[in-house]
Design a protein around this motif. Structure first.
Motif, PDB file in Angstrom:
ATOM      1  N   GLU A 399      50.243  36.243  34.435  1.00  0.00           N
ATOM      2  CA  GLU A 399      48.801  36.263  34.659  1.00  0.00           C
ATOM      3  C   GLU A 399      48.449  35.730  36.044  1.00  0.00           C
ATOM      4  O   GLU A 399      47.530  36.240  36.696  1.00  0.00           O
ATOM      5  N   GLY A 400      49.163  34.709  36.498  1.00  0.00           N
ATOM      6  CA  GLY A 400      48.907  34.173  37.836  1.00  0.00           C
ATOM      7  C   GLY A 400      49.195  35.184  38.925  1.00  0.00           C
ATOM      8  O   GLY A 400      48.408  35.358  39.861  1.00  0.00           O
ATOM      9  N   VAL A 401      50.348  35.857  38.796  1.00  0.00           N
ATOM     10  CA  VAL A 401      50.712  36.881  39.791  1.00  0.00           C
ATOM     11  C   VAL A 401      49.716  38.030  39.757  1.00  0.00           C
ATOM     12  O   VAL A 401      49.258  38.516  40.805  1.00  0.00           O
ATOM     13  N   ARG A 402      49.364  38.490  38.562  1.00  0.00           N
ATOM     14  CA  ARG A 402      48.427  39.605  38.442  1.00  0.00           C
ATOM     15  C   ARG A 402      47.061  39.255  39.016  1.00  0.00           C
ATOM     16  O   ARG A 402      46.426  40.072  39.689  1.00  0.00           O
ATOM     17  N   LYS A 403      46.604  38.043  38.740  1.00  0.00           N
ATOM     18  CA  LYS A 403      45.295  37.636  39.230  1.00  0.00           C
ATOM     19  C   LYS A 403      45.248  37.641  40.739  1.00  0.00           C
ATOM     20  O   LYS A 403      44.276  38.120  41.346  1.00  0.00           O
ATOM     21  N   MET A 404      46.296  37.135  41.372  1.00  0.00           N
ATOM     22  CA  MET A 404      46.346  37.104  42.838  1.00  0.00           C
ATOM     23  C   MET A 404      46.368  38.509  43.411  1.00  0.00           C
ATOM     24  O   MET A 404      45.587  38.839  44.309  1.00  0.00           O
ATOM     25  N   SER A 405      47.251  39.366  42.892  1.00  0.00           N
ATOM     26  CA  SER A 405      47.390  40.717  43.439  1.00  0.00           C
ATOM     27  C   SER A 405      46.167  41.566  43.117  1.00  0.00           C
ATOM     28  O   SER A 405      45.735  42.386  43.947  1.00  0.00           O
ATOM     29  N   ARG A 406      45.585  41.386  41.924  1.00  0.00           N
ATOM     30  CA  ARG A 406      44.415  42.181  41.545  1.00  0.00           C
ATOM     31  C   ARG A 406      43.213  41.860  42.425  1.00  0.00           C
ATOM     32  O   ARG A 406      42.475  42.747  42.845  1.00  0.00           O
ATOM     33  N   THR A 407      43.003  40.582  42.706  1.00  0.00           N
ATOM     34  CA  THR A 407      41.876  40.190  43.545  1.00  0.00           C
ATOM     35  C   THR A 407      42.014  40.775  44.941  1.00  0.00           C
ATOM     36  O   THR A 407      41.043  41.309  45.508  1.00  0.00           O
ATOM     37  N   GLU A 408      43.219  40.682  45.511  1.00  0.00           N
ATOM     38  CA  GLU A 408      43.448  41.251  46.840  1.00  0.00           C
ATOM     39  C   GLU A 408      43.231  42.763  46.830  1.00  0.00           C
ATOM     40  O   GLU A 408      42.677  43.330  47.776  1.00  0.00           O
ATOM     41  N   GLU A 409      43.654  43.418  45.758  1.00  0.00           N
ATOM     42  CA  GLU A 409      43.506  44.868  45.661  1.00  0.00           C
ATOM     43  C   GLU A 409      42.033  45.270  45.569  1.00  0.00           C
ATOM     44  O   GLU A 409      41.605  46.240  46.213  1.00  0.00           O
ATOM     45  N   LEU A 410      41.239  44.531  44.796  1.00  0.00           N
ATOM     46  CA  LEU A 410      39.807  44.833  44.682  1.00  0.00           C
ATOM     47  C   LEU A 410      39.099  44.670  46.021  1.00  0.00           C
ATOM     48  O   LEU A 410      38.246  45.493  46.393  1.00  0.00           O
ATOM     49  N   ILE A 411      39.438  43.619  46.742  1.00  0.00           N
ATOM     50  CA  ILE A 411      38.830  43.399  48.059  1.00  0.00           C
ATOM     51  C   ILE A 411      39.173  44.546  49.000  1.00  0.00           C
ATOM     52  O   ILE A 411      38.317  45.060  49.731  1.00  0.00           O
ATOM     53  N   SER A 412      40.417  44.983  48.971  1.00  0.00           N
ATOM     54  CA  SER A 412      40.855  46.084  49.828  1.00  0.00           C
ATOM     55  C   SER A 412      40.141  47.392  49.475  1.00  0.00           C
ATOM     56  O   SER A 412      39.720  48.140  50.361  1.00  0.00           O
ATOM     57  N   ILE A 413      39.990  47.669  48.181  1.00  0.00           N
ATOM     58  CA  ILE A 413      39.332  48.907  47.746  1.00  0.00           C
ATOM     59  C   ILE A 413      37.855  48.896  48.127  1.00  0.00           C
ATOM     60  O   ILE A 413      37.319  49.891  48.621  1.00  0.00           O
ATOM     61  N   GLU A 414      37.193  47.766  47.912  1.00  0.00           N
ATOM     62  CA  GLU A 414      35.756  47.710  48.195  1.00  0.00           C
ATOM     63  C   GLU A 414      35.450  47.982  49.667  1.00  0.00           C
ATOM     64  O   GLU A 414      34.420  48.568  50.000  1.00  0.00           O
ATOM     65  N   LYS A 415      36.354  47.583  50.553  1.00  0.00           N
ATOM     66  CA  LYS A 415      36.150  47.817  51.981  1.00  0.00           C
ATOM     67  C   LYS A 415      36.176  49.299  52.334  1.00  0.00           C
ATOM     68  O   LYS A 415      35.649  49.703  53.372  1.00  0.00           O
ATOM     69  N   THR A 416      36.780  50.126  51.478  1.00  0.00           N
ATOM     70  CA  THR A 416      36.897  51.560  51.783  1.00  0.00           C
ATOM     71  C   THR A 416      35.810  52.400  51.120  1.00  0.00           C
ATOM     72  O   THR A 416      35.749  53.608  51.346  1.00  0.00           O
TER      73      THR A 416
END
Length: 663
Positions: A399-416
């Protein structure tokens, strides 16, 4: 009665009248072989304990010293001074084994063949006979493989074992012959260290009296110990060859050192404590009483360090790639270190991922013990407790790994994203990406003639989250996505058009019951392959009935596969699988993809069929399912029992006391 106080090490050094050799009761020589008795008084390790990595040392009087504070060790037996030299030898040897001294630093007096006899009051003659066969096993020195090698070998043995069982005739001797077959298989020339191959075990005569299933249980517990020794050996190589190496240290900043190695020293301390207690247990008796009680207590008290290390791995991998690109000296020196013989051709990253591999493997080893212990026994209780605690740790790591990677992925997607009208907030703590990719939207009049025309298809790009679907199209630059429509995932429906002809084999209908404009719309979408279509349908409508039911339905003859080649997921809807994983098939496609559910943790996802092989024997499949159900039932039963007895305290094995004390 007042007990005689033995002089401490400092008092022995200050007093010239004190002999450096410990006094041995002549009666104790009767319990040791003559050669062992002679070596006992000559062993220099009785004079001074080598320091432990964690700063904790065991004095010759059986006292554990932590930061100047003393606490009694289980090896301290103040009421039995005649056996103190033997207890001292056990304490010294175990501490020495955990510090992994080189052979050139050892004394010429070899204590490896000393026969230890730990006789306790009240023991039966049979139990005393078994314990009197205990020897200096020195697990640390006898394990000559790194953990990476052990892990690959062990998984291959699991695969071979299942293959041989799969080839057995289905009538008569099927699953019932599994223990004997496993003994025969694991006793091959390519096997790891086996409990049954220890000289002490052979000399004790236990193999003639124990049932094959009991030998299998002993092997399962012994594997947990030897694999921990192998793991610690790899950790120490990571420390001595990489972490403490001037070639690397002098080329890295303090922050980069932290990014790469994180809290690996805390991981090593936890492993050292764990390994010492496991070795103490084996030294007590060659017939191992239990190991899961030790696993449970260490999981509760020491294994939390795994969580922070594993969560940091997201940054660890990113920064390692960055340092390789930016730091030429580091890159060159790393190449030199990776090519040295002691590393055995293994990469630096294979050492960095050891902690996560170990904590997940440890859970599987406890599962393996839980499958083999007697139901409703004390061993089952401790195995369940250990498994529950390891399950919590693994879950927190994931859950810790997923939370970190998921948050970064959402930020990256929103920028596009570019919203044409109504904006939808993408970043949310309860949202994550499930699947993304390009599909072709079919528009205009549908006829046999027009469906062959490329003008009928328009590319769109889908972003599917766990609770939201965004339908977009790329802009002219190809870097941004303009949002055309959106819908809650719960309001999506799909329809497969495969049965309407070959022309529609890769086509499905996506219905938005309520889109961003609060109206119902339909999209006819075409994918590149049949597997892509099926994967989109399963992701868009997860409640859709699959070809086969889930493992939880306990269907006795559901299809199963075992993984024969590791696979790392490339897409969010895929499942990473490891060698020897057993998976329940939910769906498959004709072009080589399988939707599966892993038996030991219930995780599901897609993976290519080239990395697995079918388990053909119905008896083997039934046995796999039975073992899975037993673990689930044992867990559920234990949770229910703990719920009714809340406040009474955890169940513990009264025979076990930790060899270490944290203050």
């Amino acid at each position: 009665m007042r007990k005689k106080k033995l002089p401490g090490p400092s008092e022995q050094q200050e007093s010239p009248s004190c002999s450096p050799k410990p006094t041995v009761d002549p009666a104790s020589y009767n319990r040791l072989s003559p050669a062992a008795a002679n070596r006992l008084v000559l062993s220099p390790r009785l004079q001074k304990s080598p320091p432990s990595r964690s700063g904790i040392s065991l004095l010759s009087n059986g006292t554990t010293v932590l930061g100047g504070v003393r606490s009694r060790s289980p090896l301290a037996t103040p009421g039995d001074w005649s056996r103190r030299p033997e207890m001292e030898e056990l304490s010294e040897r175990t501490t020495s084994a955990c510090t992994m001294q080189d052979n050139d630093n050892h004394s010429t007096a070899d204590p490896d063949n000393i026969t230890l006899r730990l006789v306790r009051n009240g023991d039966s003659p049979q139990k005393m006979a078994v314990e009197n066969s205990c020897r200096n096993l020195n697990i640390m020195k006898n394990v000559d493989v790194l953990y990476q090698e052990y892990r690959d070998t062990s998984k291959q043995q699991e695969i071979d074992q299942r293959r041989q069982r799969d080839g057995l005739p289905s009538a008569g001797s099927g699953v019932s012959a599994a223990p004997a077959l496993q003994l025969q298989l694991r006793n091959s020339t390519n096997s790891l260290n086996l409990w049954q191959n220890l000289e002490a075990v052979k000399d004790s005569g236990l193999l003639k009296t124990l049932e094959p299933k009991e030998v299998i249980l002993q092997e399962a517990m012994f594997e947990l110990v030897t694999s921990e020794a192998s793991y610690y050996k790899s950790l120490e190589l990571l420390e001595t060859h990489f972490l403490r190496n001037p070639l690397l240290v002098n080329t890295l900043s303090q922050s980069d050192m932290h990014f790469l190695f994180s809290n690996i020293e805390d991981i090593m301390k936890a492993s050292e404590k764990f390994l010492m207690d496991l070795e103490h247990r084996i030294e007590e008796s060659i017939l191992i009483s239990d190991v899961c009680d030790i696993v449970y207590l260490h999981a509760v008290n020491h294994f939390q360090v795994f969580i922070s290390y594993v969560i940091n791995q997201v940054y660890q991998e990113t920064n390692y790639r960055r340092i390789l690109q930016e730091n030429t000296a580091f890159r060159d020196n790393m190449a030199i270190l990776e090519n040295q013989p002691k590393v055995k051709g293994l990469s630096f990253t294979s050492f960095l991922i050891l902690p996560f591999q170990r904590i997940t493997r440890l859970k599987l080893l406890v599962q393996n013990i839980l499958k083999r212990v007697e139901e409703n026994s004390d061993k089952e209780k401790t195995a369940i407790l250990a498994h529950q605690e390891l399950e919590k740790i693994v879950k927190q790591c994931n859950e810790g790994v997923r939370k970190m990677s998921r948050t970064e992925e959402l930020i990256s997607i929103e920028k596009t994203l570019e919203f044409k009208s109504k904006s939808v907030p993408v970043i949310s703590h309860s949202r994550w990406l499930l699947k993304k990719g390009e599909v072709q939207q079919m528009s205009g009049p549908k006829s046999t003639r027009t469906m062959r025309s490329r003008k009928l298809y328009h590319p769109i790009y889908l972003f599917l989250f766990n609770n939201l679907l965004l339908i977009t199209k790329r802009n002219s630059s190809g870097e941004k996505f303009q949002v055309l429509d959106s819908c809650s995932r719960s309001m999506l429906r799909t329809e497969d058009l495969e049965d309407q002809g070959q022309m529609l084999a890769c086509v499905f209908v996506l219905k938005l019951l309520e889109n961003q404009e609060d109206r119902e719309v339909s999209y006819m979408l075409k994918t590149e392959s049949i597997s892509d279509k099926l994967r989109w349908i399963c992701a868009l409508t997860p409640n859709r009935r699959t070809r086969f039911l889930s493992t939880s339905t306990h269907e006795p003859d559901s299809p199963q596969v075992q993984c024969i080649q590791s696979y790392s997921s490339q897409e969010p809807d895929e499942l990473s699988v490891e060698m020897a994983d057993v998976l329940h098939i939910l769906e498959w496609t004709d072009d080589g993809w399988i939707l599966g559910e892993r038996l030991h943790d219930g995780e599901r996802g897609w993976f290519p069929n080239r990395v697995v092989e079918r388990i053909m024997s119905a008896e083997v499949r039934a046995q796999n399912l039975k073992e899975c159900q037993r673990i689930q039932q044992a867990q559920e039963g234990a949770q229910g029992a703990r719920g009714t007895s809340r406040g009474r305290g955890a169940v513990r094995n009264s025979q076990y006391n930790a060899s270490w004390t944290d203050l």
